[in-house]
Design a protein around this motif. Sequence first.
Motif, mmCIF file in Angstrom:
data_model
loop_
_atom_site.group_PDB
_atom_site.id
_atom_site.type_symbol
_atom_site.label_atom_id
_atom_site.label_comp_id
_atom_site.label_asym_id
_atom_site.label_seq_id
_atom_site.Cartn_x
_atom_site.Cartn_y
_atom_site.Cartn_z
ATOM 1 N N TRP A 15 -11.640 12.826 -12.566
ATOM 2 C CA TRP A 15 -12.429 12.107 -11.572
ATOM 3 C C TRP A 15 -11.610 10.963 -10.986
ATOM 4 O O TRP A 15 -11.331 9.992 -11.679
ATOM 5 C CB TRP A 15 -13.669 11.507 -12.216
ATOM 6 N N PRO A 16 -11.250 11.021 -9.699
ATOM 7 C CA PRO A 16 -10.586 9.872 -9.079
ATOM 8 C C PRO A 16 -11.601 8.751 -8.862
ATOM 9 O O PRO A 16 -12.820 8.981 -8.931
ATOM 10 C CB PRO A 16 -10.090 10.426 -7.747
ATOM 11 N N CYS A 17 -11.115 7.572 -8.564
ATOM 12 C CA CYS A 17 -12.005 6.470 -8.212
ATOM 13 C C CYS A 17 -12.840 6.903 -7.017
ATOM 14 O O CYS A 17 -12.306 7.415 -6.041
ATOM 15 C CB CYS A 17 -11.195 5.231 -7.844
ATOM 16 N N GLY A 18 -14.149 6.766 -7.109
ATOM 17 C CA GLY A 18 -15.040 7.154 -6.020
ATOM 18 C C GLY A 18 -15.416 8.626 -6.007
ATOM 19 O O GLY A 18 -16.213 9.041 -5.171
ATOM 20 N N GLY A 19 -14.876 9.433 -6.924
ATOM 21 C CA GLY A 19 -15.216 10.850 -6.971
ATOM 22 C C GLY A 19 -16.674 11.042 -7.354
ATOM 23 O O GLY A 19 -17.215 10.298 -8.171
ATOM 24 N N THR A 20 -17.315 12.028 -6.753
ATOM 25 C CA THR A 20 -18.733 12.257 -7.029
ATOM 26 C C THR A 20 -19.099 13.725 -6.844
ATOM 27 O O THR A 20 -18.417 14.450 -6.133
ATOM 28 C CB THR A 20 -19.615 11.379 -6.102
ATOM 29 N N VAL A 21 -20.155 14.133 -7.498
ATOM 30 C CA VAL A 21 -20.796 15.426 -7.261
ATOM 31 C C VAL A 21 -22.232 15.095 -6.898
ATOM 32 O O VAL A 21 -22.919 14.381 -7.628
ATOM 33 C CB VAL A 21 -20.732 16.337 -8.510
ATOM 34 N N GLU A 22 -22.704 15.592 -5.770
ATOM 35 C CA GLU A 22 -24.043 15.287 -5.268
ATOM 36 C C GLU A 22 -25.126 15.762 -6.240
ATOM 37 O O GLU A 22 -24.851 16.520 -7.160
ATOM 38 C CB GLU A 22 -24.241 15.977 -3.926
ATOM 39 N N LEU A 23 -26.373 15.340 -5.964
ATOM 40 C CA LEU A 23 -27.508 15.799 -6.769
ATOM 41 C C LEU A 23 -27.503 17.317 -6.832
ATOM 42 O O LEU A 23 -27.443 17.990 -5.808
ATOM 43 C CB LEU A 23 -28.835 15.331 -6.159
ATOM 44 N N HIS A 24 -27.553 17.849 -8.065
ATOM 45 C CA HIS A 24 -27.466 19.302 -8.268
ATOM 46 C C HIS A 24 -28.090 19.677 -9.602
ATOM 47 O O HIS A 24 -28.311 18.835 -10.463
ATOM 48 C CB HIS A 24 -25.997 19.758 -8.253
ATOM 49 N N ASP A 25 -28.365 20.969 -9.754
ATOM 50 C CA ASP A 25 -28.741 21.503 -11.055
ATOM 51 C C ASP A 25 -27.684 22.522 -11.456
ATOM 52 O O ASP A 25 -26.675 22.672 -10.763
ATOM 53 C CB ASP A 25 -30.154 22.089 -11.056
ATOM 54 N N HIS A 26 -27.891 23.208 -12.551
ATOM 55 C CA HIS A 26 -26.915 24.171 -13.064
ATOM 56 C C HIS A 26 -27.519 25.559 -13.199
ATOM 57 O O HIS A 26 -27.221 26.288 -14.144
ATOM 58 C CB HIS A 26 -26.347 23.682 -14.399
#
Length: 137
Positions: A15-26
Amino acid sequence: MVARTPDFDAWLIAWPCGGTVELHDHGSSRGALRVISGSLVETIPWRDDEGGVTLARQEVHTGVTRAFGVGHVHDVSNESPAHALSLHVYSPALTSMTYYDRLDGRLVPRDAAWDPLHDEPGLVPSTDSQGLRLVAP
């Protein structure tokens, strides 16, 4: 992806600084994430007293494991100035993820089909061109 069987798969994510994964399920998988280094923020939607969707944030530090069941919706991000590394394990093996928008106090699903053998599901940078990346074994 570092391991895949019909029963589970494991993902090592940088994970870089500011890295994100949006709202999600699996999809139909349950899972767990463990922060190996750095810290991440998990944001989980929940219904407030007025029936709207509110987001609750919780920091997940090095050495902490968060388990979740089928249907768990969350986003994960690295809000710290340092890179982070995490291990994610899903059972059965991850085959789909649904992404969500938060509109008018509710969650609205978006389709998000992907090929688990060739694509990285929703690994999107939020602030720069540096994306999250899967780390080879």
